[in-house]
Structure formats: C-alpha cells, structure tokens
Design an enzyme around this catalytic site. Structure first.
Site, PDB file in Angstrom:
ATOM      1  N   THR A   1       0.815  -1.221   0.000  1.00  0.00           N
ATOM      2  CA  THR A   1       0.000   0.000   0.000  1.00  0.00           C
ATOM      3  C   THR A   1       0.843   1.262   0.000  1.00  0.00           C
ATOM      4  OG1 THR A   1      -1.818  -1.082   1.149  1.00  0.00           O
ATOM      5  CG2 THR A   1      -1.704   1.289   1.398  1.00  0.00           C
TER       6      THR A   1
ATOM      7  N   THR B   1       1.565  -4.717   4.038  1.00  0.00           N
ATOM      8  CA  THR B   1       1.348  -5.153   5.417  1.00  0.00           C
ATOM      9  C   THR B   1       0.740  -6.559   5.507  1.00  0.00           C
ATOM     10  OG1 THR B   1      -0.844  -4.150   5.517  1.00  0.00           O
ATOM     11  CG2 THR B   1       1.013  -2.795   6.256  1.00  0.00           C
TER      12      THR B   1
HETATM   13  N1  ASP Z   1      -2.712  -5.503   0.313  1.00  0.00           N
HETATM   14  C1  ASP Z   1      -1.636  -4.636   0.731  1.00  0.00           C
HETATM   15  C2  ASP Z   1      -0.337  -5.428   0.738  1.00  0.00           C
HETATM   16  O1  ASP Z   1      -0.143  -6.205   1.610  1.00  0.00           O
HETATM   17  C3  ASP Z   1      -1.936  -4.094   2.075  1.00  0.00           C
HETATM   18  C4  ASP Z   1      -0.919  -3.161   2.653  1.00  0.00           C
HETATM   19  O2  ASP Z   1       0.175  -2.982   2.176  1.00  0.00           O
HETATM   20  O3  ASP Z   1      -1.251  -2.541   3.689  1.00  0.00           O
HETATM   21  O4  ASP Z   1       0.461  -5.297  -0.156  1.00  0.00           O
END
Ligand code: ASP
Length: 338
Positions: free
Chosen positions: A14, A90
């Site tokens: 993200t 994340t």
């Molecule tokens: N879907 C994203 C990822 O894990 C979520 C994030 O980065 O917060 O790449």
C-alpha cells in the site's frame, strides 16, 4: 547520520500504491514521490540508496520464492550498506520479516521492514512516519536483527503478526516484548534485542510453496478435512488448535490419520488459535493423544513463525525426524527456550 548508508528496498504494498480503476495498485512514479519526501528531511536521515523492484507486488500475492528474492538481494548487498529498510505490504509483512530472520541468521546490521496502512502522499498517510523512523533505526548500532517498524513500535520480525487492518498500529508481537517504543524519543528495549552475534551464517535455500499446509479446527469440523489436506501430500501440517493446543478427540480418525502421516514422513505441529499462547500438548485430556502420534507443540511461536520455520527447515533438506527434534529450539529469537 554518522555517515551511515542504508539500502532501501521497495518491494510493493500500500505504501507505494494509488487509486486505480479497480482499487489500489502500485503508483507509476513511486521512486519520484519517495525521493521528494525524503529530500525534505535530508538533514535528519542517513544516506540511502533506493532499489525499487521493477514489478512491485501487493504482498497478498507474495510466495516463499519472493521471501527468497528479498533475502538474496540483502545478502548480495550486505557489505555495501550499514543497514537495510524493506518497504513491503502489510498483509504478509510478518511472514516476509520472519523468513528474512531465518535466512539472515547471525545478522550484524539492522534490517527494518515497514510499509503503511495509507499510501504515501494521501492525506493522513502513515507512510512518511514509518519510513523515516525505519531509516533512522536502520542506522542504529544496537540492532542486529530483522524487525518490523510500524506506528510507534519496533517489533521482532519473527514474533510479529498483523493485528489490525483498520488501525495505524497494525502490528504487535503478542508473546514477546516490543524492541522499542517510538514516541518523541525512540526508546530501545535493550533487554529484548538480540545480542550482537560473532559472525553471520546466512542460509539461503530454495523455497518451495507446496510443502506446508494449515488446518484450522472449528467446532464440529468433519475430520475428512484433515484427510483432504493430507491427500495433497504436504511435508508438514499445521494444526490450528484451540487454547493451549487442544484438538477435538471424539472422532478417533484424527489420531489414526496423524499416525499414518507421521509414518509417511509428515511433520505435524500443533499451534493455538489464541493470540497469546504457549502450546503445551497434553495439558487437557482432549488432545493428549497427539504427542503419542508425534505431533509437536509450537510453544509461543506465531503462526507466521511456525509456517515459515517449517518451510525453512524443509528447504534446508532436513529429515522429518531432525525437524521434529529441532523445531522447538530458537534459531533467531522466534521462540522462547523451553
Ligand atoms: N494488500 C496490501 C499489501 O499487503 C496491504 C498493505 O500494504 O497494507 O500489499
């Protein structure tokens, strides 16, 4: 900062995304946006060199081979930098941080994994905060391990888990103290940090993705689910049990299957669905039969640590018996010594 030079590896997540027609997707000029941000704070930050992956991914799509790519990139550039920051999504950040800790054993420099809940450049984004703090921590002389830096917390990577998809404090390490609290001051928890090792002993085996399968018990689950999993011929099975490692034992088929699996060389580990846990098989009569069929308890490891450790030990070519014997021993701070 003290002439330190940090390798900043951008893998996706993200942090580097922007709204596209079908939802968040990697933004085209992330490197430019990042450089402009960090230029503003140049005086308070160590020097860094950005290595942006050509095809950044949503970490939901990460596979064990992607852990391996990042681990090998760090190992290849290990002498070039004083520390590393890995920008990552994340969703599976805790798995990647854990895998890096197993690959980079004996690490003598900080490897700080971070990302954000809101993309860089979006109002109220947590990206700048997380990234800047991570760069500063990557220049520390006191950190010799893989850690996740996220919203005022520094956590051991292989003790971390994503606890929230809505809050900015997305991670915690339920069974291990935080490595630092990050407020106006950064307060390192010296007692919790790994000591400086005498030498690196990196292990960078080829990971495979089909070796380890999980089964989560729910009340009333038919045991044919376990059979279906074993029919996929995993090398290791993780039983996500209740409480302190209890599995339903009304249906004798479970123990029969686990016994047969052991004879076929499958390593079976029992962990808990509870966030705070220390699995000791046999605390309750229900589930006590599991140790008799070779199931091992996961002690206080996170699910991520169990999953990745099994991948790692299998990729290192160890036999089922050796894995059963080594699994509960700490390799890099992922489990409390028995
Ligand atoms: N879907 C994203 C990822 O894990 C979520 C994030 O980065 O917060 O790449």
């Amino acid at each position: 900062m003290n002439g330190k030079h940090i390798g900043l590896i951008y893998t996706g997540g993200t942090v580097g995304m922007a709204k596209a027609a079908n939802g968040y997707a990697p933004m085209p000029d992330f490197a430019g946006v990042l450089t402009r941000l960090l230029d503003t704070y140049r005086d308070g930050l160590p020097r860094y060199t950005l290595h942006a992956y050509p095809s950044p991914i949503d970490s939901t799509n990460a596979r064990p081979q992607d852990w391996q790519t990042i681990g090998r990139d760090i190992a290849a550039r290990y002498e070039d930098y004083d520390g590393f920051v890995i920008l990552h999504g994340t969703d599976t950040m805790a798995y990647t941080a854990t895998a890096l800790s197993f690959m980079l054993q004996g690490l003598r420099k900080p490897v700080i994994v971070t990302g954000s809940q809101i993309p860089l450049g979006v109002p109220r984004s947590d990206a700048a905060q997380n990234l800047i703090t991570s760069l500063q921590l990557a220049a520390s002389d006191a950190i010799h391990e893989v850690a996740i830096c996220f919203h005022q917390r520094l956590l051991r990577g292989n003790r971390s888990t994503k606890v929230s998809s809505t809050r900015l404090e997305a991670f915690d390490s339920p069974n291990y103290p935080r490595l630092a609290e990050i407020g106006i001051e950064v307060r390192l928890n010296e007692d919790a940090l790994l000591p400086r090792p005498t030498h690196e002993h990196f292990e960078l085996p080829d990971y495979r993705q089909d070796l380890v399968l999980p089964v989560r018990f729910v009340p009333g689950m038919p045991m044919s689910v376990v059979r279906a999993m074993l029919d996929l011929k995993p090398r290791a099975l993780i039983l996500e049990c209740f409480g302190s490692g209890n599995a339903p034992d009304r249906d004798p088929a479970l123990l029969q299957m686990l016994n047969e699996a052991r004879r076929n060389g499958v390593v079976t580990v029992a962990c808990s669905q509870s966030l705070h846990a220390e699995v000791a098989i046999g605390t309750y009569a229900a589930g006590a039969g599991m140790s008799a069929v070779g199931v091992i308890g996961a002690c206080d490891m996170t699910f991520e640590a169990i999953y990745v450790k099994l991948h790692h030990l299998l990729a290192m070519g160890l036999s089922a018996d050796v894995i059963r014997e080594q699994f509960q021993r700490p390799l890099c701070g992922e489990v409390s010594a028995l």
